[in-house]
Every structure is written in structure tokens, then in C-alpha cells.
Design a protein around this motif. Structure first.
Motif, mmCIF file in Angstrom:
data_model
loop_
_atom_site.group_PDB
_atom_site.id
_atom_site.type_symbol
_atom_site.label_atom_id
_atom_site.label_comp_id
_atom_site.label_asym_id
_atom_site.label_seq_id
_atom_site.Cartn_x
_atom_site.Cartn_y
_atom_site.Cartn_z
ATOM 1 N N THR A 129 0.843 -1.200 0.000
ATOM 2 C CA THR A 129 0.000 0.000 0.000
ATOM 3 C C THR A 129 0.869 1.237 0.000
ATOM 4 O O THR A 129 1.767 1.374 0.830
ATOM 5 C CB THR A 129 -0.923 0.031 1.229
ATOM 6 N N ARG A 136 -2.006 -1.370 -3.703
ATOM 7 C CA ARG A 136 -3.089 -0.422 -3.393
ATOM 8 C C ARG A 136 -2.505 0.987 -3.335
ATOM 9 O O ARG A 136 -1.494 1.240 -2.679
ATOM 10 C CB ARG A 136 -3.723 -0.784 -2.055
ATOM 11 N N VAL A 195 -3.553 4.875 -2.406
ATOM 12 C CA VAL A 195 -4.541 5.716 -1.727
ATOM 13 C C VAL A 195 -4.087 7.160 -1.858
ATOM 14 O O VAL A 195 -2.964 7.493 -1.478
ATOM 15 C CB VAL A 195 -4.664 5.347 -0.236
ATOM 16 N N ASP A 217 -10.202 6.037 -13.947
ATOM 17 C CA ASP A 217 -9.692 4.727 -13.553
ATOM 18 C C ASP A 217 -8.231 4.505 -13.939
ATOM 19 O O ASP A 217 -7.674 3.450 -13.668
ATOM 20 C CB ASP A 217 -10.545 3.620 -14.180
ATOM 21 N N GLN A 226 -6.149 3.497 -10.974
ATOM 22 C CA GLN A 226 -6.688 2.448 -10.112
ATOM 23 C C GLN A 226 -6.386 2.777 -8.651
ATOM 24 O O GLN A 226 -5.803 1.979 -7.915
ATOM 25 C CB GLN A 226 -6.136 1.095 -10.504
ATOM 26 N N ASP A 235 -7.608 4.548 -4.775
ATOM 27 C CA ASP A 235 -8.678 4.887 -3.842
ATOM 28 C C ASP A 235 -8.511 6.363 -3.519
ATOM 29 O O ASP A 235 -7.475 6.758 -2.972
ATOM 30 C CB ASP A 235 -8.567 4.064 -2.549
ATOM 31 N N TRP A 236 -9.480 7.163 -3.897
ATOM 32 C CA TRP A 236 -9.419 8.604 -3.663
ATOM 33 C C TRP A 236 -10.182 8.931 -2.381
ATOM 34 O O TRP A 236 -11.366 8.637 -2.277
ATOM 35 C CB TRP A 236 -10.039 9.359 -4.834
ATOM 36 N N LEU A 237 -9.521 9.536 -1.427
ATOM 37 C CA LEU A 237 -10.162 10.026 -0.206
ATOM 38 C C LEU A 237 -10.150 11.545 -0.292
ATOM 39 O O LEU A 237 -9.188 12.195 0.112
ATOM 40 C CB LEU A 237 -9.422 9.531 1.046
#
Length: 144
Positions: A3, A28, A30, A66, A69, A71-73
Motif C-alpha cells: 500500500t 493499493r 490511496v 480509472d 486504479q 482509492d481517492w479520499l
């Protein structure tokens, strides 16, 4: 590394994310940003956007959501980092743990103390700032 967390969802954060993917990172990803928007081009805010020659949609730096790929916070302000546990604490109480962390937070606009509170002095740093300054007669500028 499984990550990678990037604190900062502006051009620097987007560039770091793109570089990680280009160098073969497949884990991953983020991306944490305090604004509610994905990365956008800031220089046109004080020029083309306020003149109404571009819209808010024209400013965004990604064509394909996309592509990374990730994860947008978004709208999630990072308030602290525990380096020993590699944990990022967000203002809303959530935490993000990562093997690798990139700090790409950029800069904040500073106000001169002698001008603070004056009704004819404005800060222009974010899309929200520009939208609040855009004239109501110019819907092309993205005024809300």
C-alpha cells in the motif's frame, strides 16, 4: 510494498501516483486530499476561469478516472502521521495505514495580518475560491 498512500491530491500528488504506476507499482494506491475535487490546474483559476473562457471541468488534470486504479479520499484532511506505525490520521477520525507514504501537500495561501477581515480582499488558491469570485452572470466559469 503493498500500500502506498499519497497525502496531497493536487498536481504533485497526482504526479507521484503516476510515477509510482509508471515504475511498476501494482499495489493499493490511496490518494488523500482535503479538497472535494480531484487534481486540477491552478494557474487558469485567476485567468481563464474568472474570465469565463474555461469551465471547472476544463481544469481537471485526469481524462480517465480509472487510469491510476486508486482509492481517492477527497474532502479528507490529514492531520497527523505516526511514522513508526505508518498511520495517517484524518480529521474525521479515520486512519490510513500504508507501507509507503508520500507527503505532497503543497502550499497554503497566506493572508497578510493587516488585510485580514477586509471585505475587498480575497484569497484565490482553490477552485472553491475562484467559484466564489466568478461573477454570477458567467455560468461558463462554473459559478455555483
Amino acid at each position: 510494498m503493498q500500500t502506498l498512500a499519497i497525502v496531497g491530491a493536487s498536481l504533485a500528488g497526482l504526479s507521484a501516483a503516476r510515477a509510482a504506476r509508471a515504475q511498476g507499482f501494482t499495489g493499493r494506491l490511496v490518494i488523500i486530499g482535503d479538497e472535494p475535487h480531484r487534481p486540477y490546474d491552478r494557474p487558469p483559476l485567476s485567468k481563464d476561469f474568472l474570465l469565463g473562457t474555461v469551465t471547472a471541468d476544463d481544469l481537471f488534470l485526469e481524462a480517465d478516472a480509472d487510469e491510476l486504479q486508486a482509492d481517492w479520499l477527497l474532502g479528507a484532511e490529514a492531520v497527523s502521521l505516526d511514522a513508526s506505525s505508518r498511520t495517517i490520521l484524518l480529521k474525521d477520525g479515520r486512519t490510513v495505514q500504508a507501507d509507503g507514504i508520500v507527503i505532497a501537500t503543497g502550499a497554503k495561501a497566506r493572508q497578510l495580518p493587516t488585510l485580514a477581515g477586509l471585505s475587498n480582499v480575497f484569497t484565490l488558491r482553490t477552485l472553491a475560491d475562484a467559484q466564489s469570485l466568478a461573477p454570477s452572470w458567467c455560468p461558463e466559469a462554473g459559478w455555483l
